[in-house]
Design a protein around this motif. Structure first.
Motif, PDB file in Angstrom:
ATOM      1  N   LYS A   1      -7.235   6.985   8.119  1.00  0.00           N
ATOM      2  CA  LYS A   1      -6.640   8.248   8.573  1.00  0.00           C
ATOM      3  C   LYS A   1      -6.324   8.252  10.073  1.00  0.00           C
ATOM      4  CE  LYS A   1      -6.921  13.065   7.357  1.00  0.00           C
ATOM      5  NZ  LYS A   1      -6.142  13.126   6.148  1.00  0.00           N
TER       6      LYS A   1
ATOM      7  N   ASN B   1      -0.150   3.041  -3.279  1.00  0.00           N
ATOM      8  CA  ASN B   1      -1.224   4.008  -3.031  1.00  0.00           C
ATOM      9  C   ASN B   1      -0.768   5.340  -2.463  1.00  0.00           C
ATOM     10  OD1 ASN B   1      -2.887   1.898  -3.811  1.00  0.00           O
ATOM     11  ND2 ASN B   1      -3.273   1.252  -1.710  1.00  0.00           N
ATOM     12  N   TYR B   2       0.286   5.348  -1.650  1.00  0.00           N
ATOM     13  CA  TYR B   2       0.673   6.573  -0.962  1.00  0.00           C
ATOM     14  C   TYR B   2       1.860   7.262  -1.636  1.00  0.00           C
ATOM     15  CZ  TYR B   2      -2.412   4.600   2.535  1.00  0.00           C
ATOM     16  OH  TYR B   2      -3.496   4.071   3.160  1.00  0.00           O
ATOM     17  N   ILE B   3       2.967   6.571  -1.763  1.00  0.00           N
ATOM     18  CA  ILE B   3       4.175   7.158  -2.350  1.00  0.00           C
ATOM     19  C   ILE B   3       4.130   7.116  -3.872  1.00  0.00           C
ATOM     20  CG2 ILE B   3       6.695   6.911  -2.553  1.00  0.00           C
ATOM     21  CD1 ILE B   3       5.760   8.121   0.070  1.00  0.00           C
ATOM     22  N   GLU B   4       3.446   6.135  -4.431  1.00  0.00           N
ATOM     23  CA  GLU B   4       3.401   5.926  -5.883  1.00  0.00           C
ATOM     24  C   GLU B   4       4.829   5.765  -6.423  1.00  0.00           C
ATOM     25  OE1 GLU B   4       0.286   8.403  -7.958  1.00  0.00           O
ATOM     26  OE2 GLU B   4       0.343   9.446  -6.022  1.00  0.00           O
TER      27      GLU B   4
ATOM     28  N   PRO C   1       2.276  13.843   5.896  1.00  0.00           N
ATOM     29  CA  PRO C   1       1.839  13.443   4.548  1.00  0.00           C
ATOM     30  C   PRO C   1       1.437  14.654   3.698  1.00  0.00           C
ATOM     31  CG  PRO C   1       0.892  11.978   6.190  1.00  0.00           C
ATOM     32  CD  PRO C   1       1.558  13.104   6.932  1.00  0.00           C
TER      33      PRO C   1
ATOM     34  N   ILE D   1       0.381  13.735  -0.011  1.00  0.00           N
ATOM     35  CA  ILE D   1      -0.011  12.334   0.129  1.00  0.00           C
ATOM     36  C   ILE D   1      -1.386  12.309   0.784  1.00  0.00           C
ATOM     37  CG2 ILE D   1       0.524  10.129   1.234  1.00  0.00           C
ATOM     38  CD1 ILE D   1       3.510  11.001   1.136  1.00  0.00           C
ATOM     39  N   GLU D   2      -2.349  11.770   0.063  1.00  0.00           N
ATOM     40  CA  GLU D   2      -3.713  11.693   0.580  1.00  0.00           C
ATOM     41  C   GLU D   2      -3.900  10.377   1.325  1.00  0.00           C
ATOM     42  OE1 GLU D   2      -6.831  12.700  -2.164  1.00  0.00           O
ATOM     43  OE2 GLU D   2      -5.495  14.080  -3.230  1.00  0.00           O
ATOM     44  N   ILE D   3      -4.368  10.487   2.561  1.00  0.00           N
ATOM     45  CA  ILE D   3      -4.644   9.311   3.383  1.00  0.00           C
ATOM     46  C   ILE D   3      -6.152   9.096   3.371  1.00  0.00           C
ATOM     47  CG2 ILE D   3      -4.376   8.240   5.654  1.00  0.00           C
ATOM     48  CD1 ILE D   3      -1.696   8.985   4.333  1.00  0.00           C
TER      49      ILE D   3
ATOM     50  N   ARG E   1       8.024  12.918  -4.068  1.00  0.00           N
ATOM     51  CA  ARG E   1       6.807  13.050  -4.883  1.00  0.00           C
ATOM     52  C   ARG E   1       6.734  14.414  -5.573  1.00  0.00           C
ATOM     53  NH1 ARG E   1       1.785  12.634  -3.136  1.00  0.00           N
ATOM     54  NH2 ARG E   1       1.113  11.235  -4.781  1.00  0.00           N
TER      55      ARG E   1
ATOM     56  N   HIS F   1       0.828  -1.214   0.000  1.00  0.00           N
ATOM     57  CA  HIS F   1       0.000   0.000   0.000  1.00  0.00           C
ATOM     58  C   HIS F   1       0.859   1.259   0.000  1.00  0.00           C
ATOM     59  CE1 HIS F   1      -3.789  -2.168   1.722  1.00  0.00           C
ATOM     60  NE2 HIS F   1      -3.556  -2.463   0.461  1.00  0.00           N
ATOM     61  N   PHE F   2       1.946   1.250   0.766  1.00  0.00           N
ATOM     62  CA  PHE F   2       2.869   2.383   0.810  1.00  0.00           C
ATOM     63  C   PHE F   2       3.383   2.705  -0.592  1.00  0.00           C
ATOM     64  CE2 PHE F   2       7.429   3.550   0.973  1.00  0.00           C
ATOM     65  CZ  PHE F   2       7.351   4.770   1.619  1.00  0.00           C
TER      66      PHE F   2
END
Length: 188
Positions: free
Chosen positions: A170, A89-92, A158, A163-165, A129, A85-86
């Motif tokens: 959240k 979804n988050y760091i891409e 974030p 970075i969208e949680i 990012r 997921h890191f």
């Protein structure tokens, strides 16, 4: 193989950043196995913590410049799903494969460096990012044999890197993330 080529090219760029324009004796140190850990854990939930033990960092004791490069896919979590997921979804990580720090040790004279730990102010910025965040921290520095050791930490969020949680998780991820560094530089 492509990632290794990209990393080699980035190291050349980072090394170029630390090369003074004047000729003369240079004191360059490098750590190819630096350690960066981040923790974004919240009480009562599963720990959100990862470590990267293959960060490349360069230190120029003549100019007090320091730079570091961390590949995002090299961060290891206790939970493999969290790691997935890191990166996705988050760091891409496919789009933003690295984090780069560039900065300076402030008012530090390396001729005073001993085996006793002392404090050093470090100012610079981290790029992740496509966003830059100014960093100011106090780290510990000392010398052991021919190694220069720098350890410290700083805080990011974030939001600093867009970075969208997702709202569903959240409450499980800290708004203030502690990033710790542990570098053991040897002379280049």
């Amino acid at each position: 193989m492509i990632i290794l080529k990209k990393m080699a090219m980035l190291l050349v760029i980072v090394a170029g950043y630390l090369t003074p324009s004047s000729a003369g004796a240079q004191e360059k140190y490098i750590d190819k196995n630096g350690k960066v850990t981040f923790e974004a854990s919240e009480a009562l939930f599963e720990p959100v913590k990862a470590t990267n033990k293959s960060v490349t960092a360069i230190l120029n004791t003549e100019t007090n410049e320091m730079a570091a490069l961390a590949l995002m896919k090299s961060f290891r979590f206790k939970n493999s799903l969290m790691e997935e997921h890191f990166n996705e979804n988050y760091i891409e990580s496919e789009t933003y494969p690295k984090a780069i720090f560039k900065g300076n040790l402030i008012d530090f004279d390396f001729s005073d460096l001993t085996e006793s730990e002392s404090e050093v102010a470090i100012n610079g910025h981290i790029e992740l990012r496509g966003k830059k965040k100014q960093i100011s921290t106090i780290a510990k520095i000392h010398k052991v044999n021919d190694f220069v050791i720098i350890k410290g930490s700083f805080m990011v969020s974030p939001d600093d890197f867009d970075i969208e949680i997702p709202s569903i998780v959240k409450s499980k991820i800290a708004e203030a993330i502690t990033v710790s560094i542990d570098f053991k530089f040897s002379q280049k």
